[in-house]
Write an enzyme that holds these catalytic residues in place. Structure first.
Site, PDB file in Angstrom:
ATOM      1  CG  ASP A  34      -0.118  13.696   6.169  1.00  0.00           C
ATOM      2  OD1 ASP A  34       0.252  14.742   5.610  1.00  0.00           O
ATOM      3  OD2 ASP A  34      -0.761  12.702   5.289  1.00  0.00           O
ATOM      4  CB  SER A  37       3.395  18.773   2.494  1.00  0.00           C
ATOM      5  OG  SER A  37       3.274  17.217   2.174  1.00  0.00           O
ATOM      6  CG  ASP A  61       8.858  16.961   7.446  1.00  0.00           C
ATOM      7  OD1 ASP A  61       8.708  15.873   6.618  1.00  0.00           O
ATOM      8  OD2 ASP A  61       9.298  18.072   6.671  1.00  0.00           O
ATOM      9  CB  SER A 127       4.271   4.238  -8.937  1.00  0.00           C
ATOM     10  OG  SER A 127       3.612   4.749 -10.026  1.00  0.00           O
ATOM     11  CE1 TYR A 152       5.747  10.120  -7.068  1.00  0.00           C
ATOM     12  CE2 TYR A 152       5.471   8.836  -9.208  1.00  0.00           C
ATOM     13  CZ  TYR A 152       4.848   8.907  -7.713  1.00  0.00           C
ATOM     14  OH  TYR A 152       4.166   8.173  -7.233  1.00  0.00           O
ATOM     15  CE  LYS A 156       6.002   6.989  -5.428  1.00  0.00           C
ATOM     16  NZ  LYS A 156       6.173   6.837  -3.800  1.00  0.00           N
ATOM     17  CG  PHE A 181      -1.161  -0.872 -12.497  1.00  0.00           C
ATOM     18  CD1 PHE A 181      -0.446  -1.444 -11.532  1.00  0.00           C
ATOM     19  CD2 PHE A 181      -0.673  -0.817 -13.863  1.00  0.00           C
ATOM     20  CE1 PHE A 181       0.587  -2.516 -12.041  1.00  0.00           C
ATOM     21  CE2 PHE A 181       0.235  -1.733 -14.218  1.00  0.00           C
ATOM     22  CZ  PHE A 181       1.138  -2.431 -13.335  1.00  0.00           C
TER      23      PHE A 181
END
Ligand code: NAD
Ligand code: WQD
Length: 339
Positions: A34, A37, A61, A127, A152, A156, A181
């Protein structure tokens, strides 16, 4: 027998930290990568406290391919989960390039490196945003994706396509996209949970911060929608239940049970809950009074969406189990622990 190892990219984040806990509980080793950020080391410390294991953490990163490569050189994992993305819908409208660059590059680097190093299984955080405003409820995996309404959301959809096409091309590799969800709540220990930066954009963190007196008043965005009480409807899924879906997805690929090289599953409860129901449930379960007012609709909001999770139930052997009341209590317990 040697334990299977899983790379959790974005594992210091909200869903990644809970997933790490559940992977370890299921007997996997984990390495977290990770760049912090949108997270803090306290999440990794929380995971270590809950599991009693000094889970390896690499600050890297995933967009920096050469730095990311070192994680592959150092650790022998055969499966990886990609959580390493930026997730604020509003910010993505203002800074589209940041979203396209971060979300797509980090995933493409992961896929490429998995391929290059002969590693096999990838789970991707998708998502329900890919469905847009659905024509019919509940949504199944066959429900058509609608054109994305934000950069965004577009990342996805594009990421799903990148994973699908690359798994088709790279023989022996498998991918699963989980369409989450609305994840809410925190680990029962309250050692890990959601850590929103600045003013929360999502409902539950705003609710808990209002209850804690950090925010003066919760705005309920719209009470004139064509729904039973006029407020929007979502499928709120407990974060630990969601974490367990990742364990099931990894297990499916590790055990050779995938039906094709790329699969998609809805991860929801199958239950639609309105904003007002959630707010009132939070008050009831936690014995607190929330200061809220009805505000104008928020631009771009979907009126209603909830999952048909049948495919995940039958194919992954996974089911959302935690009652909403318990999840709302865990969200409040977590908020109070932040004092
Ligand atoms: P989060 O921000 O808490 O976690 C993401 C983690 O990835 C953070 O720790 C962040 O520091 C890290 N990260 C971001 N870019 C990185 C990079 N280039 N290299 C290394 N690390 C990087 O978010 P979350 O809520 O845990 O979401 C995890 C994933 O699930 C995201 O892909 C998100 O889009 C997706 N998702 C979230 C929700 C939600 O409502 N929370 C819903 C659907 C899908
Ligand atoms: C839920 C409901 C709001 C805040 C977003 C992303 C989606 C996914 C999950 C990642 C809505 C209402 C909210 C507030 C409110 N993320 N609300 N007052 O919009 O369903 O989805 O997060 O993939 O892509 O779009 O979640 O928590 O923002 O809102 O009344 O202060 O709560 O209008 O009806 P949403 P949310």
């Amino acid at each position: 027998m040697k334990k299977q190892c899983v790379l959790v990219a974005g594992g210091a984040g909200y869903i990644g930290s809970h997933t790490t806990v559940e992977l370890i509980a299921a007997g996997y080793d984990v390495v977290i990568a990770d760049n912090l950020s949108n997270s803090e080391m306290r999440a990794v410390e929380g995971v270590r406290k809950i599991t009693g294991i000094e889970v390896p953490f690499v600050q890297v990163d995933c967009c920096d391919r050469e730095a990311f490569r070192k994680v592959f050189e150092q650790y022998d994992f055969d499966s990886a989960i990609h959580f390493a993305a930026s997730k604020a819908v509003g910010e993505s409208v203002e800074k589209p390039m940041l979203y396209y660059r971060n979300n797509l590059t980090s995933l493409m680097n992961l896929i490429d490196l998995m391929h290059e190093f002969g590693r096999h299984n990838i789970v991707f955080s998708s998502s329900c945003t890919v469905y847009g405003e659905p024509d019919k409820q509940p949504v199944t995996e066959q429900t058509p994706r609608k054109p994305a309404t934000s950069p965004y959301g577009n990342t996805k959809q594009m990421s799903e396509d990148i994973l699908r096409d690359s798994m088709k091309a790279f023989a022996g590799m498998k991918g699963i996209a989980l369409r989450y969800f609305n994840p809410i709540g925190a680990h029962p220990s309250a050692l890990i949970g959601e850590l929103p930066r600045g003013v929360p954009q999502n409902l539950v963190p705003y609710v808990t911060q209002t209850a804690a007196g950090i925010r003066e008043c919760l705005s309920v965005f719209g009470d004139d929608y064509p729904t039973p009480d006029g407020s929007c409807i979502r499928d709120y899924i407990d974060v630990t239940d969601l974490a367990k879906a990742h364990v099931a997805a990894i297990g499916r690929m590790v055990d050779g049970k995938s039906k094709s090289e790329y699969e998609v599953f809805n991860i929801g409860t199958g239950r639609g809950v309105s904003v007002l129901e959630l707010v009132k449930g939070f008050e009831r379960v936690n014995g607190v009074k929330l200061n809220y007012r009805i505000a104008p609709r928020r631009a771009g909001d979907i009126i209603a969406i909830w999952a048909d999770p049948t495919l995940a139930n039958t194919e992954l052997g996974w089911k959302a189990e935690r009652p909403l009341d318990e999840t709302l209590a865990s969200a409040w317990k977590w908020q109070q622990s932040l004092k």
